[in-house]
Write a protein that holds these residues in place. Structure first.
Motif, mmCIF file in Angstrom:
data_model
loop_
_atom_site.group_PDB
_atom_site.id
_atom_site.type_symbol
_atom_site.label_atom_id
_atom_site.label_comp_id
_atom_site.label_asym_id
_atom_site.label_seq_id
_atom_site.Cartn_x
_atom_site.Cartn_y
_atom_site.Cartn_z
ATOM 1 N N TYR A 1 9.729 13.533 -7.487
ATOM 2 C CA TYR A 1 8.427 14.194 -7.596
ATOM 3 C C TYR A 1 7.374 13.454 -6.751
ATOM 4 O O TYR A 1 6.620 14.089 -6.004
ATOM 5 C CB TYR A 1 8.016 14.231 -9.077
ATOM 6 C CG TYR A 1 6.529 14.465 -9.287
ATOM 7 C CD1 TYR A 1 5.953 15.704 -9.078
ATOM 8 C CD2 TYR A 1 5.694 13.410 -9.700
ATOM 9 C CE1 TYR A 1 4.594 15.917 -9.267
ATOM 10 C CE2 TYR A 1 4.342 13.598 -9.896
ATOM 11 C CZ TYR A 1 3.796 14.853 -9.677
ATOM 12 O OH TYR A 1 2.459 15.047 -9.859
ATOM 13 N N LEU A 2 7.342 12.124 -6.860
ATOM 14 C CA LEU A 2 6.379 11.341 -6.080
ATOM 15 C C LEU A 2 6.645 11.447 -4.586
ATOM 16 O O LEU A 2 5.727 11.522 -3.770
ATOM 17 C CB LEU A 2 6.420 9.873 -6.498
ATOM 18 C CG LEU A 2 5.780 9.514 -7.842
ATOM 19 C CD1 LEU A 2 6.023 8.046 -8.164
ATOM 20 C CD2 LEU A 2 4.285 9.799 -7.830
ATOM 21 N N LEU A 3 7.933 11.455 -4.225
ATOM 22 C CA LEU A 3 8.316 11.556 -2.821
ATOM 23 C C LEU A 3 7.831 12.877 -2.221
ATOM 24 O O LEU A 3 7.289 12.923 -1.111
ATOM 25 C CB LEU A 3 9.841 11.454 -2.702
ATOM 26 C CG LEU A 3 10.430 11.160 -1.325
ATOM 27 C CD1 LEU A 3 9.977 9.806 -0.821
ATOM 28 C CD2 LEU A 3 11.946 11.210 -1.395
ATOM 29 N N LEU A 4 7.999 13.962 -2.970
ATOM 30 C CA LEU A 4 7.562 15.274 -2.500
ATOM 31 C C LEU A 4 6.037 15.369 -2.454
ATOM 32 O O LEU A 4 5.455 15.963 -1.548
ATOM 33 C CB LEU A 4 8.120 16.375 -3.401
ATOM 34 C CG LEU A 4 9.641 16.561 -3.358
ATOM 35 C CD1 LEU A 4 10.083 17.518 -4.453
ATOM 36 C CD2 LEU A 4 10.077 17.077 -1.990
ATOM 37 N N LYS A 5 5.384 14.742 -3.455
ATOM 38 C CA LYS A 5 3.936 14.816 -3.549
ATOM 39 C C LYS A 5 3.251 13.963 -2.489
ATOM 40 O O LYS A 5 2.237 14.344 -1.917
ATOM 41 C CB LYS A 5 3.503 14.353 -4.943
ATOM 42 C CG LYS A 5 2.022 14.481 -5.219
ATOM 43 C CD LYS A 5 1.690 13.970 -6.617
ATOM 44 C CE LYS A 5 0.191 13.992 -6.853
ATOM 45 N NZ LYS A 5 -0.173 13.388 -8.150
ATOM 46 N N LYS A 6 3.793 12.761 -2.199
ATOM 47 C CA LYS A 6 3.109 11.795 -1.321
ATOM 48 C C LYS A 6 3.608 11.887 0.113
ATOM 49 O O LYS A 6 3.108 11.211 0.966
ATOM 50 C CB LYS A 6 3.349 10.371 -1.847
ATOM 51 C CG LYS A 6 2.942 10.179 -3.300
ATOM 52 C CD LYS A 6 1.518 9.701 -3.437
ATOM 53 C CE LYS A 6 1.156 9.528 -4.885
ATOM 54 N NZ LYS A 6 -0.291 9.386 -5.069
ATOM 55 N N ARG B 1 0.836 -1.203 0.000
ATOM 56 C CA ARG B 1 0.000 0.000 0.000
ATOM 57 C C ARG B 1 0.871 1.254 0.000
ATOM 58 O O ARG B 1 0.615 2.232 0.697
ATOM 59 C CB ARG B 1 -0.958 0.014 1.202
ATOM 60 C CG ARG B 1 -1.954 -1.115 1.208
ATOM 61 C CD ARG B 1 -3.172 -0.802 2.065
ATOM 62 N NE ARG B 1 -2.852 -0.621 3.457
ATOM 63 C CZ ARG B 1 -2.755 -1.625 4.342
ATOM 64 N NH1 ARG B 1 -2.978 -2.866 3.954
ATOM 65 N NH2 ARG B 1 -2.450 -1.391 5.591
ATOM 66 N N ASN B 2 1.937 1.194 -0.826
ATOM 67 C CA ASN B 2 2.895 2.297 -0.908
ATOM 68 C C ASN B 2 3.191 2.583 -2.373
ATOM 69 O O ASN B 2 3.702 1.724 -3.090
ATOM 70 C CB ASN B 2 4.187 1.932 -0.161
ATOM 71 C CG ASN B 2 5.096 3.129 0.039
ATOM 72 O OD1 ASN B 2 5.225 3.985 -0.817
ATOM 73 N ND2 ASN B 2 5.727 3.181 1.192
ATOM 74 N N ASP B 3 2.867 3.796 -2.810
ATOM 75 C CA ASP B 3 3.040 4.165 -4.211
ATOM 76 C C ASP B 3 4.499 4.312 -4.628
ATOM 77 O O ASP B 3 4.791 4.458 -5.817
ATOM 78 C CB ASP B 3 2.313 5.485 -4.509
ATOM 79 C CG ASP B 3 0.805 5.305 -4.530
ATOM 80 O OD1 ASP B 3 0.360 4.154 -4.659
ATOM 81 O OD2 ASP B 3 0.083 6.303 -4.400
ATOM 82 N N LEU B 4 5.419 4.298 -3.675
ATOM 83 C CA LEU B 4 6.842 4.453 -4.001
ATOM 84 C C LEU B 4 7.575 3.121 -4.110
ATOM 85 O O LEU B 4 8.778 3.089 -4.353
ATOM 86 C CB LEU B 4 7.538 5.315 -2.938
ATOM 87 C CG LEU B 4 7.002 6.742 -2.764
ATOM 88 C CD1 LEU B 4 7.724 7.439 -1.632
ATOM 89 C CD2 LEU B 4 7.159 7.528 -4.051
ATOM 90 N N ALA B 5 6.860 2.016 -3.926
ATOM 91 C CA ALA B 5 7.509 0.697 -3.955
ATOM 92 C C ALA B 5 7.943 0.339 -5.371
ATOM 93 O O ALA B 5 7.229 0.569 -6.338
ATOM 94 C CB ALA B 5 6.554 -0.362 -3.410
ATOM 95 N N ASP B 6 9.137 -0.244 -5.465
ATOM 96 C CA ASP B 6 9.722 -0.656 -6.735
ATOM 97 C C ASP B 6 10.826 -1.659 -6.398
ATOM 98 O O ASP B 6 11.536 -1.479 -5.414
ATOM 99 C CB ASP B 6 10.296 0.567 -7.463
ATOM 100 C CG ASP B 6 11.211 0.186 -8.616
ATOM 101 O OD1 ASP B 6 12.441 0.155 -8.404
ATOM 102 O OD2 ASP B 6 10.706 -0.095 -9.717
#
Length: 335
Positions: free
Chosen positions: A330-335, A87-92
């Motif tokens: 960008y995602l890190l700053l946004k989320k 449940r983490n949008d930064l996972a890769d």
């Protein structure tokens, strides 16, 4: 009605992505250090080319194109699973250190377990899987809390820490290896597609033939796993069992890809996000789009990279990082 509209939109986007992949394959077949005239592509494909044309197309270009595309698909699907499970949008798989774990296992195997080339190719995905599984288990253990469950923020931080630690281990391995083997490990770290022959495709393909249908079959379970954990348990989902099965699938997909393409990050981060932006968050809709997006992204990046500098080009991992690193920030700053 909305679902029908979304399904129609998905079919349209899938059709566009398939056309983009075909166009990129055609462009990639003609471009390269040994150029192949586009008006000779069809005759060569049907066995009417010269020896040089057939060698360039069937022994150099096509295996690399297929491997790159399949690897992009595997990494994209792995990233989509990890984002749903955690449940983490930064996972890769690259950011979480799973790719690094696979890389260390491959490096140790390559340096200290010399075996014949035929067996080496087919064992690579297995070795990468073992290294990636051990890494994933450790990351999971350090990120999990008995009172609060899996902590998404802690998962990312732990994964980044493991990736850095494993990079240090890789440097230690390089410092003690002979020159010819150092070159291989350095290429792997840079994300250079090195497994450019048909046997590597045969070694990788069974993993995808099993895991891609398995993940699509679990799409509805993945929809439920993205909800609050109490809600998921309330509808009868065995959360930990489903998470474990999907996590193993994600690790295996990433390991099968990086075993032949090297340490490539960000494909698993970007492709699922692009797919969700196009067709929405339902897994039944966005997973096929993410798979095709990942395949096309890596194929395009490799086509660009290998034609920017002759003769060896720029590693595809570096090309993807130029796009992926700013997107991650960008995602890190946004989320």
């Amino acid at each position: 009605m909305n679902q029908h509209i979304a399904a129609r939109k998905q079919r349209r986007i899938v059709g566009i992505l398939v056309l983009l992949i075909i166009a990129t394959i055609i462009i990639g077949m003609g471009m390269g250090y040994s150029s192949l005239s586009y008006n000779r592509l069809l005759p060569t494909l049907f066995g009417q080319g010269t020896f040089k044309e057939e060698f360039v197309l069937f022994s150099v270009r096509l295996p690399r194109i297929v491997i790159t595309m399949l690897s992009g698909m595997a990494l994209a699907l792995s990233g989509a699973i990890l984002q749903s499970v955690s449940r983490n949008d930064l996972a890769d798989p690259g950011i979480l250190g799973i790719n690094s774990g696979a890389g260390v296992a491959i490096a140790v195997f390559f340096l200290f377990f010399p075996i014949d080339a035929g067996s080496f190719i087919y064992l690579l995905p297995v070795v990468a899987f073992i290294g990636a599984v051990i890494t994933a288990i450790l990351i999971y253990v350090f990120s999990y809390s008995r009172t609060e469950g899996l902590q998404p923020t802690r998962l990312i931080l732990t994964g980044v820490g493991f990736a850095m630690a494993l990079s240090g281990i890789m440097i230690v391995l390089i410092s003690s290896a002979e020159r010819s083997k150092v070159d291989f490990i350095a290429k792997w770290i840079a994300g250079n597609v090195w497994g450019t022959d048909w046997p590597f495709i045969l070694a990788m393909l069974p993993w995808l033939l099993i895991l891609v249908p398995f993940t699509f079959y679990k799409a509805n379970r993945m929809n439920l796993l993205t909800l609050d954990e109490h809600v998921t348990i309330g509808v009868g989902v065995a959360v930990e069992r489903e998470r474990l099965g999907l996590l193993l699938a994600a690790v295996a997909l990433a390991a099968s890809a990086v075993s032949v393409t090297g340490g490539i990050s960000f494909v698993g981060l970007m492709a699922p996000h692009i797919a969700k932006a196009l067709v929405g968050p339902r897994h039944q809709l966005f997973l096929p789009v993410a798979v095709l997006t990942g395949g096309w992204m890596l194929l395009l990046a490799d086509t660009i990279g290998r034609n920017l500098a002759d003769p060896s080009g720029i590693p595809v991992g570096i090309v993807i990082s130029f796009i992926g690193a700013p997107y991650f920030i960008y995602l890190l700053l946004k989320k």
